[in-house]
Design an enzyme around this catalytic site. Structure first.
Site, PDB file in Angstrom:
ATOM      1  N   VAL A   1      20.699  43.863  45.766  1.00  0.00           N
ATOM      2  CA  VAL A   1      20.636  43.135  47.035  1.00  0.00           C
ATOM      3  C   VAL A   1      20.055  43.999  48.149  1.00  0.00           C
ATOM      4  CG1 VAL A   1      22.096  42.186  48.868  1.00  0.00           C
ATOM      5  CG2 VAL A   1      22.413  41.449  46.513  1.00  0.00           C
TER       6      VAL A   1
ATOM      7  N   ASP B   1      21.487  55.157  50.299  1.00  0.00           N
ATOM      8  CA  ASP B   1      22.361  55.040  49.123  1.00  0.00           C
ATOM      9  C   ASP B   1      22.999  56.393  48.844  1.00  0.00           C
ATOM     10  OD1 ASP B   1      22.444  52.599  46.803  1.00  0.00           O
ATOM     11  OD2 ASP B   1      23.293  54.546  46.206  1.00  0.00           O
TER      12      ASP B   1
ATOM     13  N   ALA C   1      22.920  23.641  29.420  1.00  0.00           N
ATOM     14  CA  ALA C   1      23.997  24.090  28.534  1.00  0.00           C
ATOM     15  C   ALA C   1      23.577  25.390  27.858  1.00  0.00           C
ATOM     16  CB  ALA C   1      24.282  23.011  27.492  1.00  0.00           C
TER      17      ALA C   1
ATOM     18  N   GLY D   1      27.317  34.469  32.846  1.00  0.00           N
ATOM     19  CA  GLY D   1      27.678  35.877  32.968  1.00  0.00           C
ATOM     20  C   GLY D   1      27.028  36.406  34.225  1.00  0.00           C
TER      21      GLY D   1
ATOM     22  N   CYS E   1      27.533  38.305  39.392  1.00  0.00           N
ATOM     23  CA  CYS E   1      28.208  37.582  40.485  1.00  0.00           C
ATOM     24  C   CYS E   1      29.217  36.528  40.026  1.00  0.00           C
ATOM     25  CB  CYS E   1      27.167  36.934  41.387  1.00  0.00           C
ATOM     26  SG  CYS E   1      26.193  38.143  42.295  1.00  0.00           S
TER      27      CYS E   1
HETATM   28  N1  LIG Z   1      23.096  41.088  42.436  1.00  0.00           N
HETATM   29  C1  LIG Z   1      22.986  39.871  42.943  1.00  0.00           C
HETATM   30  O1  LIG Z   1      22.255  39.022  42.428  1.00  0.00           O
HETATM   31  C2  LIG Z   1      23.752  39.496  44.189  1.00  0.00           C
HETATM   32  C3  LIG Z   1      23.438  38.301  44.859  1.00  0.00           C
HETATM   33  C4  LIG Z   1      24.143  37.973  46.015  1.00  0.00           C
HETATM   34  C5  LIG Z   1      25.143  38.805  46.484  1.00  0.00           C
HETATM   35  N2  LIG Z   1      25.447  39.955  45.800  1.00  0.00           N
HETATM   36  C6  LIG Z   1      26.487  40.830  46.345  1.00  0.00           C
HETATM   37  O2  LIG Z   1      25.848  41.932  46.986  1.00  0.00           O
HETATM   38  C7  LIG Z   1      26.630  43.111  46.846  1.00  0.00           C
HETATM   39  C8  LIG Z   1      25.792  44.212  46.200  1.00  0.00           C
HETATM   40  O3  LIG Z   1      25.446  43.807  44.893  1.00  0.00           O
HETATM   41  P1  LIG Z   1      24.339  44.571  44.029  1.00  0.00           P
HETATM   42  O4  LIG Z   1      24.142  43.772  42.803  1.00  0.00           O
HETATM   43  O5  LIG Z   1      23.178  44.887  44.905  1.00  0.00           O
HETATM   44  O6  LIG Z   1      25.148  45.929  43.697  1.00  0.00           O
HETATM   45  P2  LIG Z   1      24.565  47.295  43.081  1.00  0.00           P
HETATM   46  O7  LIG Z   1      25.685  47.881  42.336  1.00  0.00           O
HETATM   47  O8  LIG Z   1      23.249  47.035  42.420  1.00  0.00           O
HETATM   48  O9  LIG Z   1      24.256  48.183  44.367  1.00  0.00           O
HETATM   49  C9  LIG Z   1      25.222  48.735  45.218  1.00  0.00           C
HETATM   50  C10 LIG Z   1      24.704  50.081  45.718  1.00  0.00           C
HETATM   51  O10 LIG Z   1      25.549  50.546  46.756  1.00  0.00           O
HETATM   52  C11 LIG Z   1      25.604  51.972  46.670  1.00  0.00           C
HETATM   53  N3  LIG Z   1      26.753  52.447  47.467  1.00  0.00           N
HETATM   54  C12 LIG Z   1      28.074  52.286  47.224  1.00  0.00           C
HETATM   55  N4  LIG Z   1      28.802  52.836  48.225  1.00  0.00           N
HETATM   56  C13 LIG Z   1      27.935  53.335  49.119  1.00  0.00           C
HETATM   57  C14 LIG Z   1      28.060  53.990  50.383  1.00  0.00           C
HETATM   58  N5  LIG Z   1      29.266  54.240  50.953  1.00  0.00           N
HETATM   59  N6  LIG Z   1      26.930  54.367  51.043  1.00  0.00           N
HETATM   60  C15 LIG Z   1      25.723  54.128  50.508  1.00  0.00           C
HETATM   61  N7  LIG Z   1      25.537  53.489  49.332  1.00  0.00           N
HETATM   62  C16 LIG Z   1      26.618  53.089  48.647  1.00  0.00           C
HETATM   63  C17 LIG Z   1      25.669  52.249  45.180  1.00  0.00           C
HETATM   64  O11 LIG Z   1      25.292  53.556  44.860  1.00  0.00           O
HETATM   65  C18 LIG Z   1      24.698  51.187  44.658  1.00  0.00           C
HETATM   66  O12 LIG Z   1      23.376  51.708  44.519  1.00  0.00           O
HETATM   67  C19 LIG Z   1      27.856  42.705  46.007  1.00  0.00           C
HETATM   68  O13 LIG Z   1      28.913  42.384  46.896  1.00  0.00           O
HETATM   69  C20 LIG Z   1      27.385  41.464  45.306  1.00  0.00           C
HETATM   70  O14 LIG Z   1      28.446  40.594  44.979  1.00  0.00           O
HETATM   71  C21 LIG Z   1      24.762  40.321  44.671  1.00  0.00           C
END
Ligand SMILES: NC(=O)c1ccc[n+]([C@@H]2O[C@H](COP(=O)([O-])OP(=O)(O)OC[C@H]3O[C@@H](n4cnc5c(N)ncnc54)[C@H](O)[C@@H]3O)[C@@H](O)[C@H]2O)c1
Length: 439
Positions: A11, A30, A255, A260, A263
């Site tokens: 994201v 990050d 279907a 999975g 999210c």
């Molecule tokens: N992946 C999707 O399709 C999607 C879609 C909509 C919403 N979301 C939501 O967005 C959020 C992020 O999801 P994602 O899939 O991108 O996760 P991800 O695990 O791919 O990325 C999260 C990143 O945050 C970094 N991080 C953690 N703590 C940190 C800090 N204190 N400072 C800096 N960086 C830090 C991690 O190293 C990691 O690279 C989640 O809450 C998820 O539910 C995800």
């Protein structure tokens, strides 16, 4: 606008690159030093179509950069987005907010001038209040508004979803906060994206309710598929027949082996827990979770019934491992319980995925991996299509049949037609469609 994006995952990286593409000045932060080093070398740590070109163009234009140190970008920004992970907490299914809270504390210490801190991560209702409390406690002088801006992008189509969203939800009742977020998303008004302003808690609940509803739609059609198999109906036609009703809609009615991904499973689990904490039982969502968990595991038994009485010593080829096509994301992929179930039944498993094999090796270390679909099928007693990558939609079926020990295909995504497969001499099982067409 100057933006700091805290968390550069699926994201954060897509949102940061798209905001930069709108013309804003973005720094993606990050904690993972290897990720930031790779991005600085021009390498994209995830597979997402079009992301490499978008990142490269915006880095070149000087609008996008990467760092592990949030101090300077947070101090310089009009808006700081929190896009860190909120995985299921081990043991109880609540959303693990430790990354969000840690980010809030780190951000608080560096704030300078008026700043909007925006939670983009999917977080339980009330998390915005907690982020605000943490910030005010850490830095009582900060001139800050905490807003919610949940993200609805889908992996595999993330850039398009971000640039052409069905809607943008902003949760804050503060006028200054609304103005900053309105300015950030203004370029999207050209794409006619409706922007919905609401209260922070409502915005937080919208995200979970949306995911739970979509997961319910998938689970509903999966149960109808089971019934269709028993009564000799075709679930794809049922889905179309109901989906053409505008009140229902055709999307999310495919279907398959159960949902999975990164999210739906964790967010439906978290929503059930949030509700219970408020003495509300979401029985529909609970049922969705239970039905889906059973279904994923049951797919191994579907393979068993296509092959015969036992899988012991049999080789099963699995095509597609990621939770959906066009991503390398293996989080809670249906392939994991399927493969584990096949191994438990005594099968040898060989798999191929166009981009997910590196991630898959961590989750599924006890299977063999092949370089392509035909090598995967070689000598197999059955081939299971788990993820509908485009390249699996047009396989050379005669070649496949020659490679296999037994011509058995279990198509968990309904990408082939039963009558075509039978005409080619395959034993063919799919989802919600009788293997022998009935009149
Ligand atoms: N992946 C999707 O399709 C999607 C879609 C909509 C919403 N979301 C939501 O967005 C959020 C992020 O999801 P994602 O899939 O991108 O996760 P991800 O695990 O791919 O990325 C999260 C990143 O945050 C970094 N991080 C953690 N703590 C940190 C800090 N204190 N400072 C800096 N960086 C830090 C991690 O190293 C990691 O690279 C989640 O809450 C998820 O539910 C995800």
């Amino acid at each position: 606008m100057r933006i700091a994006m805290i968390g550069t995952g699926y994201v954060g990286l897509v949102s940061g690159a798209c905001f930069a593409d709108f013309g804003h000045q973005v720094t993606c932060v990050d904690k993972d030093g290897d990720k930031i080093k790779a991005l600085r070398r021009g390498e994209i740590p995830i597979f997402e179509p079009g992301l490499d070109a978008l990142v490269a163009a915006n880095v070149k234009a000087g609008r996008l950069d990467f760092t592990t140190d949030l101090a300077a970008p947070v101090a310089a920004s009009d808006a700081v987005f929190i896009a860190v992970g909120t995985p299921s907490r081990r043991g109880d299914g609540h959303a693990d907010l430790s990354y969000v809270h840690a980010a809030a504390r780190e951000i608080a210490a560096e704030l300078a001038g008026f700043t909007v801190v925006v939670t983009k991560s999917t977080v339980p209702v009330g998390t915005g209040d907690e982020v605000e409390r943490v910030i005010r406690e850490t830095n009582p002088e900060a001139d800050v508004v905490v807003a919610s801006n949940p993200e609805f992008l889908r992996e595999g189509a993330a850039i398009r979803d971000f640039k052409f969203p069905d809607r943008i939800v902003v949760g804050t009742s503060d006028e200054r906060g609304r103005k900053v977020l309105g300015d950030i998303y203004r370029p999207l008004s050209l794409n006619q994206a409706p922007m919905m302003f609401t209260e922070r808690r409502t915005a937080e609940l919208i995200k979970y309710a949306a995911n739970a509803f979509l997961a319910t739609k998938i689970t509903f059609i999966n149960e109808i598929a089971d019934l269709a198999e028993k009564v000799g109906a075709n679930v794809q036609e049922v889905a179309r027949g109901i989906g053409l009703d505008n009140r229902i809609g055709t999307k999310f009615l495919h279907a398959g082996p159960g949902f999975g991904g990164s999210c739906f499973p964790k967010d439906t689990r978290a929503l059930v827990k949030i509700a219970l904490d408020h003495d509300v039982q979401l029985r529909i969502v609970e049922a969705v979770l239970a039905v889906n968990d059973n279904r994923k595991r049951a797919m191994a038994r579907k393979v068993l019934s296509a092959v015969g009485s036992s899988l012991r010593g049999k080789t099963i080829a699995v095509l597609g491992l990621t939770f959906k096509p066009d991503t390398d994301d293996m989080r809670e992929a249906p392939s994991i319980p399927l493969v584990t179930g096949l191994l438990d039944l005594g099968a040898k498993v060989r798999a191929f995925d166009p981009v997910g094999m590196e991630a898959a090796r961590h989750e599924l270390p006890d299977i063999d991996y092949s370089d392509d679909a035909y090598a995967c099928a070689k000598g197999a007693d059955a081939l299971v299509i788990v993820t509908e990558w485009v390249q699996f939609r047009a396989l050379d079926l005669d070649r496949l049949k020659q490679e296999m020990a037994q011509p058995v295909i279990v198509d968990l995504r309904n990408i082939y037609r039963p009558e075509d497969m039978q005409a080619r001499g395959f034993v063919y099982e799919s989802v919600g469609r009788a293997s022998e067409p009935r009149r």
